[in-house]
Design an enzyme around this catalytic site. Sequence first.
Site, PDB file in Angstrom:
ATOM      1  N   HIS A   1     -11.855   1.739 -18.395  1.00 52.42           N
ATOM      2  CA  HIS A   1     -11.941   0.661 -17.296  1.00 52.42           C
ATOM      3  C   HIS A   1     -10.730  -0.299 -17.666  1.00 52.42           C
ATOM      4  O   HIS A   1     -11.004  -1.431 -17.832  1.00 52.42           O
ATOM      5  CB  HIS A   1     -13.354   0.088 -17.362  1.00 52.42           C
ATOM      6  CG  HIS A   1     -13.804   0.057 -16.180  1.00 52.42           C
ATOM      7  ND1 HIS A   1     -14.736  -1.026 -15.718  1.00 52.42           N
ATOM      8  CD2 HIS A   1     -13.775   0.826 -15.043  1.00 52.42           C
ATOM      9  CE1 HIS A   1     -15.290  -0.852 -14.366  1.00 52.42           C
ATOM     10  NE2 HIS A   1     -14.580   0.458 -13.954  1.00 52.42           N
TER      11      HIS A   1
ATOM     12  N   HIS B   1      -6.706   8.472  -9.950  1.00 48.79           N
ATOM     13  CA  HIS B   1      -7.652   8.164 -10.984  1.00 48.79           C
ATOM     14  C   HIS B   1      -9.117   9.047 -10.577  1.00 48.79           C
ATOM     15  O   HIS B   1      -9.581   9.577 -11.515  1.00 48.79           O
ATOM     16  CB  HIS B   1      -8.604   6.850 -10.527  1.00 48.79           C
ATOM     17  CG  HIS B   1      -9.723   6.199 -11.349  1.00 48.79           C
ATOM     18  ND1 HIS B   1      -9.383   5.990 -12.434  1.00 48.79           N
ATOM     19  CD2 HIS B   1     -10.732   6.156 -10.933  1.00 48.79           C
ATOM     20  CE1 HIS B   1     -10.490   5.322 -13.135  1.00 48.79           C
ATOM     21  NE2 HIS B   1     -11.420   5.605 -11.911  1.00 48.79           N
TER      22      HIS B   1
END
Length: 732
Positions: free
Chosen positions: A83, A32
Site C-alpha cells: 500500500h 496495479h
Amino acid sequence: MDLNDLKFIEEQLGRKPNDVEIGMFENLWSEHCSYRSTKKLLSMFGKTVKENQNIVVGPGDDAALIKIDDETDLCVAMAMESHNHPSYIDPYNGAATGVGGIVRDIISMNAKPIALLNALRFGDINGEEKDKVRWLVEGVVDGIRDYGNRIGVPNVGGECEFDKSYDYNNLVNVVCIGLVKEGDIVTGKAKETDLTLILVGSTGRDGIGGASFASKDLTSESEGDRPSVQIGDAFTEKCVIDSTLEACATKKVKAIKDLGAAGITSSCSELCYSGGVGAELYLENVILRDEGMTAYEIMVSESQERMLLAVEKGSEEEIIKIFEKYELPVSIIGKTTDTKRFFVKMNDEVVVDLPLDLLCEATLTDSEEKETILETPDNKENIAEPEPAELNNILLKLLKSPNINSKKWIYEQYDHEVQLNTVVRPGKDASVLRLKEAHPKALALVADCNPTYCKLNPYGGSLNLVCESVRNLATVGAKPIGMLDNLNFGNPEKPERFYQIKKCIEGLADGAEIIGVPVVGGNVSLYNETVIDGKDYPINPTPVISIVGTIENINNIPKGAKEGDILIITAPTKDEMGGTEYYKQIHNTEEGIVPKANLEVEKEIYSKVCELVNNGLINEAVDCSKGGLGVAISKLCMTNNIGVELDLGDYNTNGLRNDILLFSESSGRIILSVDKNNADKVVKELNGAIIGTVKGNELKIKLNDNELINLPIEEMKNKYENAFSEMMGENI
C-alpha cells in the site's frame, strides 16, 4: 486510458464502451490490477512450484495455501500486499487499510489470521526531507499499530530501512498468514451457476480510482489524490473477520472475494471469470453510505471492510442473519450465470454488458530493457581512510545507524502477544509461532530485502536475498516451505527500470529453485517514482520477500547463549564490500562488488544448521548480514546480555584488513553458540571455524595479539536501542 487500449476494446466489443465500462477497464487494466508489464516475467516463478505436493492453492488466488501437517490436514494461508502510494499521501489510513486488505485476503480462503509482518522503507531520516520522513514514519506506524492491535492479529516482525531513494515514495509491504484445515478451504472461484452473490459492507466514495492511482508515478500534484486513499475501520474489520469465518462454517459459501483494488468490478469479475461463469448484478441493492452515487462510483469504489460471497441458492437467509448478528450491512446484489458475461443493471437500466474474458485479460505490454549494473571494481584508494586504526567508534556508529539500530520503537507499539502463540518475538532474525493444533510443530516467518545490492547488481542482489532469508529461518531450525514476493520498482516504461525488474525476478526465481522453496504468491508495485521539475526520482529496486518455514519440534529452538559457550562461524569472510552498511555509513559510498552467494553451499549450510538446531545442539544462532561479523556478534551479545571474547587470527585465512574482516557482508555465514562439549561435533559437521567464547560482560575482539574491539555491552545496548528514538527527534 491509453488510446490504443480504447481502440482495441472498441474493436472487440463492436461498439464504443460507455463511461461506466471505460472506468472498469481503466481500473482492471491498470498495472496495479493486471500486471501488464510483469505477467510474462512472473511466469519464471513457475519452475519453483513444479511437483510440490504440499501446495494446495498456488499463485492466482487471494492467498496461497500450503499443507503443513498431514495428521491434522492443517494448511497455512499466506499473502503479501503493498500500500505504497496511499501511505505516502495519507500515511495513517494508507498503512491501516494495507493491513485490513491483507487480512481479508486470508479470510477469503476461510483461514483464521494468526500473524502479520511488515516491511517498511522510508527516505533519508537525517537528510533534507527528514521532517517529512519522520511524519511518514509516525503515521505509518500508528496506522499499522491501531488497525492490527484492534483486530486482534499479532504483528510479530518485519523490517524498516531508510534511504534517500524513498524520499518521495515510501513503501509499506504487509504479510499475513492464517490457518485452515484442507477440507474447510474456500477459494475465490465461483464454479457453479445460479449462486447468489451477497455483498457485506456499505459502499461509499472513498478510494475511488485507487487502482489507477497506484499505477502511475507520483508528482508534486499527487496531494490532490487524497480521495483515492481508502479509510479503514478496524472494529468493523474485526466483525467482518468473525462473521465471514462463521458463515463459511455453514458449508453454504462456495466462493469469497475481498473487495480491494477496483472494488466490485475486480472482486466480482475475478470470482466469476476464474470459475468459468458469468455475473448479473443489481446496483440498486448495494447498500450505500453516500447519497447520489453513480453506477461508475459504485462499481469502482474501494470502501474498506467489504466481502463478496457466492452462496448456495436457498441459503441466503441463513447467511444474511449471521452478518446481521454482527450489525454489518449486508444485501443480495446478484447471481452467477452461464453467460460468461458481466451484466449490470441499476434501476432497470443496463449500465454494463461485457464479456468477462475481455475485461479480465488485459493486453500485455512489451517493455524495452537497458542493462543497468552499477557495481564497479572496488577501488579502496577512493576511500578517505583505507584502514582506520580505531574500530570501537566505527562499530558503535554502525549500531546506531538507521538500517541497523534496534526497531523496538516500532515493534513495541504493536501487540505481538495477542492469540498467545508468539514464541520468538520481534527483534530476532526470525519470528516463531506455536501451532497448538499440531504441537510440537511451529511456524517461522521472515521478511527481507537489500535494495542497495539490487541497485548495484539486480540479479546477484536477489540471489543473495533468498539466501539471507533462508539463513534467518535456519537460526530457529525452520525448513522453508513457501515464499512470497513484493516487487517494488520504479516506472517499467523506462528501459533501465524494466531491466532491474527482469533481473531481480530472474534472481529470485533461480535462487528459490536451487534452494528448493516454492514461490507461491506475491504482489507487484510499480511506478514508485516521482518527477519533480522534470527530474526522475525512482526508488531503489526493492524486491521484498517473505518466507514461511516449519519447525518440527518447538522445544529445540535455541534458548540463548550462556557463559562458557564456544562460538563457531559457518563460512569464511571475503573481501566483498560493495553495498555494505560500512561503506555507506562510514565512507559515504556504495561502490564495489556486492557479496556473491554460492547457492549450493548456502543450501548445505542452512540444511546442516537446521539439523543441528533440531537436534538440540545450538544454544543461539545469529545470521551475518548487514554490518557483517562485527554487528552480528554485537547483536548476539546484546540480545543475550552476555560478553564475548573473539580471536580471529586462525579464522582470517584470507589475510583481510581489519575493517573488512569485521564489516564485510559475505554470504553463507551464521554465528553459532554451542556447549563446549558439542563444539567439535558442530565444527566437523559444518566445516566451520571456532572464533571465540562467551565470557564476561564486554565484547572483545582481537586478531592474534592485536586488539580490534573492546566495548562494554551496556554501552553498545545504549547506542543500539536508543538510536531510533533519537532519529525521531525524541529526547532520551
